[in-house]
Scaffold this active site. Structure first.
Site, PDB file in Angstrom:
ATOM      1  N   GLY A 249       0.823  -1.197   0.000  1.00  0.00           N
ATOM      2  CA  GLY A 249       0.000   0.000   0.000  1.00  0.00           C
ATOM      3  C   GLY A 249       0.862   1.253   0.000  1.00  0.00           C
ATOM      4  O   GLY A 249       2.057   1.222   0.303  1.00  0.00           O
ATOM      5  N   CYS A 250       0.238   2.389  -0.324  1.00  0.00           N
ATOM      6  CA  CYS A 250       0.987   3.639  -0.440  1.00  0.00           C
ATOM      7  C   CYS A 250       1.515   4.108   0.916  1.00  0.00           C
ATOM      8  O   CYS A 250       2.705   4.433   1.041  1.00  0.00           O
ATOM      9  CB  CYS A 250       0.115   4.710  -1.093  1.00  0.00           C
ATOM     10  SG  CYS A 250      -1.536   4.897  -0.362  1.00  0.00           S
ATOM     11  N   TYR A 251       0.652   4.148   1.934  1.00  0.00           N
ATOM     12  CA  TYR A 251       1.124   4.529   3.264  1.00  0.00           C
ATOM     13  C   TYR A 251       2.180   3.555   3.805  1.00  0.00           C
ATOM     14  O   TYR A 251       3.208   3.994   4.335  1.00  0.00           O
ATOM     15  CB  TYR A 251      -0.047   4.611   4.243  1.00  0.00           C
ATOM     16  CG  TYR A 251      -0.944   5.813   4.110  1.00  0.00           C
ATOM     17  CD1 TYR A 251      -0.441   7.110   4.165  1.00  0.00           C
ATOM     18  CD2 TYR A 251      -2.319   5.663   3.957  1.00  0.00           C
ATOM     19  CE1 TYR A 251      -1.276   8.216   4.065  1.00  0.00           C
ATOM     20  CE2 TYR A 251      -3.161   6.756   3.855  1.00  0.00           C
ATOM     21  CZ  TYR A 251      -2.642   8.028   3.906  1.00  0.00           C
ATOM     22  OH  TYR A 251      -3.469   9.122   3.814  1.00  0.00           O
TER      23      TYR A 251
END
Length: 352
Positions: free
Chosen positions: A155-157
């Site tokens: 995921g991006c985070y």
């Protein structure tokens, strides 16, 4: 370097699908052979994304209409919960022995299917396949990615949190029980589907926290950090929505272990990423900005001494649609197929 691979993108009408097309269109070893978008099947890609109208691309189709005998590699950019069955059918079907897949959804990121069920609200539908899925944080897990047939793109985070923290935890330089991650993302992180919370009037001229204490990226972050620390790690993670299209800034508050400070942490991160193309540790006193990585696969990490002795503040920026999603997926593909890792990803950031 002349042989090309035929690539299919499932879910090509979303933001990550469009970024995959934008980046792969200039990849010298890739032919975009199939683009799917069930609700827009039959439409030209240029009618959905006019900014890519000058490319010679296949017409959008349904997944069922793809000629899988002609596909070598699959990017799956579908919503979570829809991917497990589709990927399972592909890998157990008549062409599964030759396919390699990078999944950009959350469906294969969490190694424990019960943790997935807890956070995503339904049972995992491909438990056996989950056992072979490799977590695709490229700089950390490169060797395993190289031999995988299914990679779960982070995921991006979690990308912006784990890249700074994993080397520090491995080296024992920070207290695993004192990690706070304050992360801020552009609105494209919510996807392209129409949602009230993503409307211009809901996002512009303000900032707000969301998923406070409950965001699904929390357990994904903790999974990677626990592996690095060799014991369970629980973090405080709060995401915020910013009035911008792209970018993530993670501000991470740490307590250094005895004898360590911002200088030793910066030195450790610089050493860990000295040979990495896409991860850079900025000089002392420099604070990285999201606009410094916009449109690129780069990650910038800054390390700052807090006014309180023993405490350190780390900042990390990335483009959530590139290194936070599509760019990292292509980086994983390059590793999986034995291509130079920078192919299709060597463009510099856009500024201003």
């Amino acid at each position: 370097m002349s042989e090309r691979v035929n690539v299919a993108i499932l879910g090509a009408s979303g933001y990550t699908g469009a970024e995959l097309v934008r980046l792969l269109a200039r990849h010298p070893r890739v032919t975009l052979a199939a683009l799917t978008a069930n609700r827009k099947a039959g439409q030209a890609f240029a009618s959905v994304f006019p900014h890519l109208g000058g490319l010679n691309l296949p017409v959008l189709s349904t997944i069922e209409a793809v000629d899988w005998s002609a596909i070598d590699f699959v990017f799956c950019a579908l919503p979570h919960g829809t991917t497990q069955t589709i990927i399972g059918d592909l890998l157990t079907g008549p062409h599964g022995g030759r396919l390699r897949i990078a999944d950009l959804s959350a469906d294969f990121r969490l190694a424990d299917p019960m943790v997935y069920q807890t956070w995503y609200g339904h049972a995992h539908e491909a438990v056996e396949l989950q056992k072979e899925a490799v977590y695709g944080l490229t700089e950390i897990n490169r060797a395993a990615i190289a031999t995988a047939r299914l990679v779960a793109v982070p995921g991006c985070y979690p990308t912006s949190a784990q890249l700074p923290l994993i080397p520090l935890l491995r080296a024992g330089l920070i207290d695993p029980d004192a990690i706070i991650i304050d992360a801020k993302s552009g609105a494209s992180g919510a996807g392209r589907d129409a949602k009230e919370g993503s409307l211009h009037c809901e996002v512009s001229e303000g900032i707000h926290a969301y998923g406070v204490g409950t965001h699904r990226h929390g357990p994904e972050i903790e999974q990677g950090l626990s592996l690095a620390a060799g014991r369970p790690v629980a973090v405080t993670f709060t995401p915020h929505l910013m009035p911008m299209n792209r970018g993530i800034l993670s501000t991470i508050y740490l307590r250094a272990t005895a004898g360590n400070d911002a200088t030793t942490l910066r030195q450790a991160l610089s050493a860990a990423y000295a040979d990495e193309v896409f991860v850079r540790v900025v000089p002392e006193g420099v604070s990285p900005h999201t606009r410094h990585v916009r449109g690129s696969n780069f990650v910038l990490i800054g390390v700052h001494a807090d006014r309180v002795p023993g405490r350190v503040i780390v900042t990390c920026v990335e483009d959530n649609l590139v290194k936070g999603a599509s760019g990292q997926a292509i980086q994983d593909m390059n590793v999986m197929l034995g291509f130079p890792e920078t192919l299709g990803l060597d463009q510099q950031p856009l500024f201003p």
